[in-house]
Design a protein around this motif. Structure first.
Motif, PDB file in Angstrom:
ATOM      1  N   GLU A  12       0.832  -1.198   0.000  1.00  0.00           N
ATOM      2  CA  GLU A  12       0.000   0.000   0.000  1.00  0.00           C
ATOM      3  C   GLU A  12       0.868   1.251   0.000  1.00  0.00           C
ATOM      4  O   GLU A  12       1.667   1.460   0.910  1.00  0.00           O
ATOM      5  CB  GLU A  12      -0.920   0.001   1.221  1.00  0.00           C
ATOM      6  CG  GLU A  12      -1.843   1.187   1.309  1.00  0.00           C
ATOM      7  CD  GLU A  12      -2.699   1.372   0.073  1.00  0.00           C
ATOM      8  OE1 GLU A  12      -2.549   2.428  -0.596  1.00  0.00           O
ATOM      9  OE2 GLU A  12      -3.516   0.488  -0.236  1.00  0.00           O
ATOM     10  N   LEU A  16      -2.491   6.884   4.427  1.00  0.00           N
ATOM     11  CA  LEU A  16      -3.777   6.827   5.130  1.00  0.00           C
ATOM     12  C   LEU A  16      -4.450   5.472   4.955  1.00  0.00           C
ATOM     13  O   LEU A  16      -5.031   4.926   5.893  1.00  0.00           O
ATOM     14  CB  LEU A  16      -4.691   7.947   4.652  1.00  0.00           C
ATOM     15  CG  LEU A  16      -4.246   9.356   5.049  1.00  0.00           C
ATOM     16  CD1 LEU A  16      -5.097  10.399   4.362  1.00  0.00           C
ATOM     17  CD2 LEU A  16      -4.276   9.527   6.545  1.00  0.00           C
ATOM     18  N   ALA A  17      -4.385   4.906   3.759  1.00  0.00           N
ATOM     19  CA  ALA A  17      -4.955   3.578   3.537  1.00  0.00           C
ATOM     20  C   ALA A  17      -4.173   2.533   4.328  1.00  0.00           C
ATOM     21  O   ALA A  17      -4.772   1.612   4.901  1.00  0.00           O
ATOM     22  CB  ALA A  17      -4.954   3.245   2.046  1.00  0.00           C
ATOM     23  N   ASP A  19      -2.671   3.002   7.128  1.00  0.00           N
ATOM     24  CA  ASP A  19      -3.091   3.155   8.520  1.00  0.00           C
ATOM     25  C   ASP A  19      -4.434   2.477   8.765  1.00  0.00           C
ATOM     26  O   ASP A  19      -4.637   1.825   9.794  1.00  0.00           O
ATOM     27  CB  ASP A  19      -3.160   4.637   8.889  1.00  0.00           C
ATOM     28  CG  ASP A  19      -3.435   4.838  10.364  1.00  0.00           C
ATOM     29  OD1 ASP A  19      -2.693   4.268  11.200  1.00  0.00           O
ATOM     30  OD2 ASP A  19      -4.407   5.560  10.699  1.00  0.00           O
ATOM     31  N   ARG A  20      -5.357   2.593   7.824  1.00  0.00           N
ATOM     32  CA  ARG A  20      -6.658   1.909   7.965  1.00  0.00           C
ATOM     33  C   ARG A  20      -6.486   0.399   8.000  1.00  0.00           C
ATOM     34  O   ARG A  20      -7.147  -0.297   8.760  1.00  0.00           O
ATOM     35  CB  ARG A  20      -7.591   2.282   6.816  1.00  0.00           C
ATOM     36  CG  ARG A  20      -8.227   3.617   6.974  1.00  0.00           C
ATOM     37  CD  ARG A  20      -9.281   3.815   5.913  1.00  0.00           C
ATOM     38  NE  ARG A  20      -9.951   5.078   6.120  1.00  0.00           N
ATOM     39  CZ  ARG A  20     -10.864   5.562   5.328  1.00  0.00           C
ATOM     40  NH1 ARG A  20     -11.223   4.895   4.252  1.00  0.00           N
ATOM     41  NH2 ARG A  20     -11.430   6.716   5.574  1.00  0.00           N
ATOM     42  N   ILE A  21      -5.610  -0.117   7.153  1.00  0.00           N
ATOM     43  CA  ILE A  21      -5.345  -1.559   7.142  1.00  0.00           C
ATOM     44  C   ILE A  21      -4.780  -1.984   8.492  1.00  0.00           C
ATOM     45  O   ILE A  21      -5.201  -2.981   9.078  1.00  0.00           O
ATOM     46  CB  ILE A  21      -4.378  -1.931   5.997  1.00  0.00           C
ATOM     47  CG1 ILE A  21      -5.048  -1.713   4.645  1.00  0.00           C
ATOM     48  CG2 ILE A  21      -3.885  -3.375   6.137  1.00  0.00           C
ATOM     49  CD1 ILE A  21      -4.094  -1.760   3.460  1.00  0.00           C
ATOM     50  N   ARG A  22      -3.832  -1.216   8.997  1.00  0.00           N
ATOM     51  CA  ARG A  22      -3.203  -1.532  10.276  1.00  0.00           C
ATOM     52  C   ARG A  22      -4.232  -1.508  11.407  1.00  0.00           C
ATOM     53  O   ARG A  22      -4.271  -2.397  12.251  1.00  0.00           O
ATOM     54  CB  ARG A  22      -2.085  -0.521  10.539  1.00  0.00           C
ATOM     55  CG  ARG A  22      -0.989  -0.991  11.432  1.00  0.00           C
ATOM     56  CD  ARG A  22       0.180  -0.035  11.614  1.00  0.00           C
ATOM     57  NE  ARG A  22       0.124   1.265  10.997  1.00  0.00           N
ATOM     58  CZ  ARG A  22       0.534   1.558   9.747  1.00  0.00           C
ATOM     59  NH1 ARG A  22       1.031   0.612   8.973  1.00  0.00           N
ATOM     60  NH2 ARG A  22       0.442   2.777   9.273  1.00  0.00           N
ATOM     61  N   ARG A  23      -5.088  -0.484  11.433  1.00  0.00           N
ATOM     62  CA  ARG A  23      -6.105  -0.376  12.482  1.00  0.00           C
ATOM     63  C   ARG A  23      -7.149  -1.473  12.394  1.00  0.00           C
ATOM     64  O   ARG A  23      -7.732  -1.857  13.391  1.00  0.00           O
ATOM     65  CB  ARG A  23      -6.773   0.997  12.448  1.00  0.00           C
ATOM     66  CG  ARG A  23      -5.882   2.074  13.053  1.00  0.00           C
ATOM     67  CD  ARG A  23      -6.566   3.429  13.161  1.00  0.00           C
ATOM     68  NE  ARG A  23      -6.641   4.069  11.852  1.00  0.00           N
ATOM     69  CZ  ARG A  23      -7.764   4.489  11.275  1.00  0.00           C
ATOM     70  NH1 ARG A  23      -8.911   4.354  11.871  1.00  0.00           N
ATOM     71  NH2 ARG A  23      -7.742   5.046  10.093  1.00  0.00           N
ATOM     72  N   ALA A  24      -7.414  -1.971  11.177  1.00  0.00           N
ATOM     73  CA  ALA A  24      -8.411  -3.034  10.999  1.00  0.00           C
ATOM     74  C   ALA A  24      -7.899  -4.357  11.554  1.00  0.00           C
ATOM     75  O   ALA A  24      -8.684  -5.270  11.784  1.00  0.00           O
ATOM     76  CB  ALA A  24      -8.762  -3.185   9.522  1.00  0.00           C
ATOM     77  N   GLU A  37       4.508  -0.995   3.234  1.00  0.00           N
ATOM     78  CA  GLU A  37       4.134   0.390   2.939  1.00  0.00           C
ATOM     79  C   GLU A  37       5.068   0.946   1.870  1.00  0.00           C
ATOM     80  O   GLU A  37       6.136   1.458   2.159  1.00  0.00           O
ATOM     81  CB  GLU A  37       4.170   1.230   4.207  1.00  0.00           C
ATOM     82  CG  GLU A  37       3.084   0.796   5.187  1.00  0.00           C
ATOM     83  CD  GLU A  37       2.950   1.730   6.376  1.00  0.00           C
ATOM     84  OE1 GLU A  37       2.725   2.945   6.158  1.00  0.00           O
ATOM     85  OE2 GLU A  37       3.072   1.240   7.501  1.00  0.00           O
ATOM     86  N   ARG A  54      -7.266  13.198   3.653  1.00  0.00           N
ATOM     87  CA  ARG A  54      -8.424  12.759   4.439  1.00  0.00           C
ATOM     88  C   ARG A  54      -9.713  12.727   3.626  1.00  0.00           C
ATOM     89  O   ARG A  54     -10.671  12.100   3.992  1.00  0.00           O
ATOM     90  CB  ARG A  54      -8.628  13.678   5.632  1.00  0.00           C
ATOM     91  CG  ARG A  54      -7.454  13.681   6.577  1.00  0.00           C
ATOM     92  CD  ARG A  54      -7.814  14.401   7.863  1.00  0.00           C
ATOM     93  NE  ARG A  54      -6.674  14.767   8.687  1.00  0.00           N
ATOM     94  CZ  ARG A  54      -5.830  13.930   9.244  1.00  0.00           C
ATOM     95  NH1 ARG A  54      -5.949  12.655   9.031  1.00  0.00           N
ATOM     96  NH2 ARG A  54      -4.847  14.352  10.004  1.00  0.00           N
ATOM     97  N   VAL A  57      -9.644   8.500   0.664  1.00  0.00           N
ATOM     98  CA  VAL A  57      -8.593   7.491   0.757  1.00  0.00           C
ATOM     99  C   VAL A  57      -8.759   6.524  -0.402  1.00  0.00           C
ATOM    100  O   VAL A  57      -9.860   6.103  -0.734  1.00  0.00           O
ATOM    101  CB  VAL A  57      -8.670   6.741   2.105  1.00  0.00           C
ATOM    102  CG1 VAL A  57      -7.694   5.584   2.129  1.00  0.00           C
ATOM    103  CG2 VAL A  57      -8.386   7.698   3.249  1.00  0.00           C
TER     104      VAL A  57
END
Length: 170
Positions: A12, A16-17, A19-24, A37, A54, A57
């Motif tokens: 990725e 920001l994308a 980070d979303r993957i990591r948080r998921a 990354e 923001r 994404v």
């Protein structure tokens, strides 16, 4: 696929994308999703990446450089795409959002090649190569010629998104 025990590697470029993957969560069942990354390209190093920060994404792409002219071209393309899906669906509201330079995040990101990742991670017999990289598929495939030729075992099934909404991308 990770839930079934397959090794899944996701690459990725958009911070920001990523980070979303990591948080998921990167652990699913008995499998683990590995996050790299970086941008996929035809050669390793660094590339210029433009993303909408923001606001949207997943609408980023590799661009030639961060000059005002190149960024304006990126903005025009993204703004044009914003209205096309609405008109294709025959929605009455066909307003076009015109993205502006303040909404663009232009940055240098690491670039990797598919062949380099296969060698570095010891990937062999890759089953599926699924790409959704906003018009960067050709660059990625050029950096994966050894993978496609079978140098890392059985060549993968390649799946990628294609849309007539991207007529200017090569």
């Amino acid at each position: 696929m990770a839930k079934q025990g397959a090794r899944v590697v996701t690459i990725e470029a958009d911070p920001l994308a990523a980070d979303r993957i990591r948080r998921a969560g990167l652990v699913h069942g008995s499998g683990r999703i590995e996050l790299i990354e970086a941008a996929l390209s035809d050669k390793p190093g660094e590339v210029t990446f433009a993303g909408l920060g923001r606001s949207v994404v997943g609408s980023g792409k590799i661009i030639a450089d961060g000059s005002a002219e190149v960024v304006e071209s990126f903005l025009a393309e993204i703004s044009r795409l914003n209205v096309l899906p609405l008109s294709l669906l025959n929605h009455e509201r066909k307003e076009r959002h015109r993205f502006v330079a303040d909404e663009v995040d232009v940055r240098q990101v690491p670039a990797v090649t598919l062949d380099g990742l296969c060698a570095e991670l010891g990937l062999r017999d890759v089953a599926i190569l699924k790409m959704d990289i906003e018009g960067g598929e050709l660059l990625a495939l050029r950096g994966g010629s050894r993978l496609i030729d079978g140098d890392f075992g059985t060549p993968p099934i390649v799946a990628f998104e294609y849309s007539a909404l991207f007529p200017t991308r090569s």
